[in-house]
Design an enzyme around this catalytic site. Structure first.
Site, PDB file in Angstrom:
ATOM      1  N   HIS A   1     141.710 -23.663 137.469  1.00 32.19           N
ATOM      2  CA  HIS A   1     141.352 -24.467 136.206  1.00 32.19           C
ATOM      3  C   HIS A   1     142.081 -23.576 134.870  1.00 32.19           C
ATOM      4  CE1 HIS A   1     138.615 -27.164 138.145  1.00 32.19           C
ATOM      5  NE2 HIS A   1     138.168 -26.322 138.619  1.00 32.19           N
TER       6      HIS A   1
ATOM      7  N   CYS B   1     141.313 -28.270 142.459  1.00 33.00           N
ATOM      8  CA  CYS B   1     139.941 -28.105 142.856  1.00 33.00           C
ATOM      9  C   CYS B   1     139.149 -29.239 143.495  1.00 33.00           C
ATOM     10  CB  CYS B   1     139.020 -27.536 141.802  1.00 33.00           C
ATOM     11  SG  CYS B   1     137.305 -26.856 142.197  1.00 33.00           S
TER      12      CYS B   1
ATOM     13  N   ARG C   1     128.426 -19.660 144.275  1.00 39.97           N
ATOM     14  CA  ARG C   1     129.602 -20.090 143.450  1.00 39.97           C
ATOM     15  C   ARG C   1     130.618 -19.250 143.169  1.00 39.97           C
ATOM     16  NH1 ARG C   1     129.088 -25.317 142.081  1.00 39.97           N
ATOM     17  NH2 ARG C   1     131.104 -25.419 140.821  1.00 39.97           N
TER      18      ARG C   1
HETATM   19  N1  GLN Z   1     132.570 -29.712 143.234  1.00 40.87           N
HETATM   20  C1  GLN Z   1     133.626 -29.029 143.949  1.00 40.87           C
HETATM   21  C2  GLN Z   1     132.972 -27.611 144.281  1.00 40.87           C
HETATM   22  O1  GLN Z   1     131.966 -27.173 143.884  1.00 40.87           O
HETATM   23  C3  GLN Z   1     134.640 -28.896 143.208  1.00 40.87           C
HETATM   24  C4  GLN Z   1     134.504 -27.970 141.763  1.00 40.87           C
HETATM   25  C5  GLN Z   1     135.618 -28.189 140.948  1.00 40.87           C
HETATM   26  O2  GLN Z   1     136.312 -28.823 140.914  1.00 40.87           O
HETATM   27  N2  GLN Z   1     135.594 -27.106 139.966  1.00 40.87           N
HETATM   28  O3  GLN Z   1     133.454 -27.049 145.063  1.00 40.87           O
END
Ligand code: GLN
Length: 256
Positions: A208, A111, A145
């Site tokens: 993750h 990520c 998101r």
């Molecule tokens: N900050 C980044 C995003 O929101 C990575 C997020 C993450 O590592 N889960 O895309």
């Protein structure tokens, strides 16, 4: 000139690892370690121990000297703000990371660090975080998101299971292969049904969970590659993956 402290060593290698010890480096665990990403390192260490190998776990945080000798590199995810905090240090160690990547050092990038190994991350508020260009890809922050359990499929690793939570949407350059095709969830972006990227011995992914407990095939790819480079072979028997299989089935059956 000040002497930077060296990367801290979390666990010394067992005094007599019968088959040898791998040095595993976790990048920026202070800022880049969310949704259980540190579990990836624990899985690598445990799978080595089951087979009679040792693991020395090193951490690189901003300001540390980069270690001379590394067999496998792991990087996790983080908030946009954490990515801003580490960017200067990351650019300082970028030449080493580039050489190691091109030389075939196995790396797992999740990520936030997956994004920063690309060319650029333009966040939702317009901040541009330049990446280190190891992977030919770009990321744009979105308003939505992308959250939930993901199932993806790849020829190399079979079905891949994990959990995504990101606003950045990543688009791969023409020559870069995705890690997998998405069956459920989003992956790299909301359009293409691609998840992650695969380059040399790098596995990069949005997932993750952490990723490796549910994906032993990826864990063993990283370990086999590191062990064969260092010792010439890898003895990989003796591991019971029935719990990982249960976790995969459970995650795959979740509505989201
Ligand atoms: N900050 C980044 C995003 O929101 C990575 C997020 C993450 O590592 N889960 O895309």
């Amino acid at each position: 000139m000040t002497d930077a402290p060296s990367a801290s060593s979390l666990s010394e290698a067992p005094s007599d690892p019968a088959k040898g010890t791998l040095r595993i480096l976790q990048l920026y665990p202070r800022e880049m370690n969310i949704y259980g990403d540190y579990g990836n390192v624990l899985v690598l260490r445990q799978r080595l121990a089951w087979r009679g190998y040792g693991a020395e776990i090193l951490e690189h945080n901003a300001g540390d000297a980069f270690p001379d000798d590394v067999d496998l590199i792991v990087g996790g995810g983080g908030q946009d703000s954490g990515q801003v905090v580490i960017q200067e240090d990351l650019h300082g160690i970028a030449p080493r990371l580039r050489d190691l990547a091109e030389d075939g050092t196995p790396m797992l990038l999740i990520c936030g660090l997956y994004q920063l190994f690309g060319n650029e991350f333009r966040t939702n508020d317009g901040t541009v975080i330049p990446g280190i260009g190891v992977l030919d890809l770009e990321t744009r922050g979105g308003t939505e998101r992308l959250i939930g359990n993901v199932v993806a499929t790849s020829e190399e690793f079979g079905e891949i299971h994990g959990y995504e939570n990101h606003s950045g949407q990543t688009f791969l350059g023409e020559g870069l292969k995705p890690l997998a095709t998405v069956l459920k969830g989003a992956g790299n972006n909301a359009e293409e049904k691609h998840e992650g990227a695969r380059y040399r011995n790098i596995v990069a992914s949005y997932l993750h969970g952490s990723l490796l407990p549910k994906n032993p095939a990826i864990a063993d790819f990283l370990l086999r590659t590191a062990a064969e480079r260092k010792f010439g072979s890898f003895e990989d028997g003796g591991v019971d993956d029935s719990l990982a299989e249960l976790a995969r089935r459970h995650a795959g059956a979740r509505p989201r």
